[in-house]
Design an enzyme around this catalytic site. Structure first.
Site, PDB file in Angstrom:
ATOM      1  N   ASP A   1      -7.164  -3.772  -6.713  1.00  0.00           N
ATOM      2  CA  ASP A   1      -8.223  -4.306  -7.575  1.00  0.00           C
ATOM      3  C   ASP A   1      -9.301  -3.250  -7.808  1.00  0.00           C
ATOM      4  OD1 ASP A   1      -7.576  -7.302  -7.838  1.00  0.00           O
ATOM      5  OD2 ASP A   1      -7.463  -7.006  -5.676  1.00  0.00           O
TER       6      ASP A   1
ATOM      7  N   ASP B   1      -5.863   1.431  -3.064  1.00  0.00           N
ATOM      8  CA  ASP B   1      -6.309   0.069  -3.282  1.00  0.00           C
ATOM      9  C   ASP B   1      -5.773  -0.389  -4.639  1.00  0.00           C
ATOM     10  OD1 ASP B   1      -7.856  -2.290  -2.833  1.00  0.00           O
ATOM     11  OD2 ASP B   1      -9.375  -1.497  -4.193  1.00  0.00           O
TER      12      ASP B   1
END
Length: 310
Positions: free
Chosen positions: A26, A24
């Site tokens: 963020d 991922d």
């Protein structure tokens, strides 16, 4: 049971247990426009050691090319073909069903940019405010226009959510043949401000569902379509030789578990160890699947185990 990825676990063949990484962005690599300390060095070192690193994000506000510029700006090694935002997944999905009509986007420009690149027609993306008028009902029923050529609605994050946009969204979706797509159902954005809650795309999805009773085709994590996009481009990936790194149990870790990857939670974003413990003790099978194999305070700790960060 979740283990801290400590020196003992690391020395016991951790790096050799996987060939590729889904990570991922963020809350794992960066917070807004600043790289999380140690993330760049760790991700780049994994690639230097032969690991295929693929970047996945539910954030549809940017296109692949905009994300690529962000990776370059922050010093991460990344090529466009290894970046998979949900904005890109929207275009891939619509092409896969041979979609020929127009798309209405309740979302950000990243979705529009990917639709444009794919040659899929769409209505303009951007602010659509409610006029400052007293008789709003008359304006909605007589002035607001719908396009009869719209055959799909895409809902993603939109900081310009407005009453006219919601009216158009649910009105298009009144037609059962109108394709309904959601980039993600994330409840809120991660923020360091403890007094502030920033609603995510999931809040809008719930509002639309309340009005029209429809649930969308979900493309982002934890749905498997995002991984299907990756597998289409990288068909030789073997889930038993991969690991998912994320900061949110309900999206990153759940996706990893669903497709058979090992999972590593970093504590620089949304989820914390209290949530891990709650899921571990839950009677819900779904919450049990959110429990990661390993956790670390941050990617910098992995970099220290690898010897690339002092």
């Amino acid at each position: 049971m979740t283990k801290e990825l400590d020196a003992t676990v690391f020395r016991n063949g951790f790096l050799n247990s996987f060939d590729f990484v889904l990570t991922d962005c963020d809350g794992v690599l960066w917070n807004r426009n600043e790289a999380i300390p140690g993330a760049k060095e760790t991700i780049n070192a994994l690639q230097d050691r032969g690991k295929t690193v693929i970047f996945v994000t539910n954030n549809s506000s940017k296109s692949r090319y905009e994300y690529h510029r962000k990776f370059e700006m922050l010093g991460f090694k990344a090529s466009v073909d290894r970046i998979f935002p949900t904005s890109y997944c929207v275009a891939v999905y619509l092409k896969s069903i041979h979609f020929k009509k127009k798309v209405y986007v309740l979302g950000s420009s990243g979705i529009g940019d990917e639709l444009y690149s794919a040659g899929i027609p769409f209505l303009p993306v951007g602010p659509d405010p409610m006029p400052e008028i007293e008789d709003w009902y008359n304006w909605v029923t007589n002035e607001l226009e719908l396009d009869s050529e719209v055959g799909a609605v895409v809902v993603g994050f939109d900081q310009h959510v407005s009453f006219p946009k919601l009216v158009k969204t649910v009105s298009y979706l009144k037609d059962p043949d109108c394709v309904y797509i959601a980039t993600n159902v994330d409840e809120q954005f991660q923020t360091d401000l403890k007094h502030l809650v920033i609603p995510g795309t999931g809040a809008v999805i719930r509002a639309v569902e309340t009005v029209c009773g429809r649930t969308p085709i979900l493309l982002g994590k934890p749905a498997k379509f995002l991984y299907d996009c990756i597998k289409h481009q990288y068909p030789d990936l073997d889930p038993s030789k991969g690991i998912m790194i994320g900061d949110r149990l309900s999206t990153d870790i759940l996706l990893g578990k669903s497709i058979g990857l090992r999972t590593l939670l970093v504590l620089t974003g949304v989820s914390d160890l209290d949530e891990v413990e709650r899921c571990s003790n839950s009677n819900s099978e779904n919450e049990q699947r959110m429990v990661p194999n390993y956790y670390l305070p941050s990617l910098a700790d992995l970099g220290q185990l690898m010897g690339v960060i002092q």
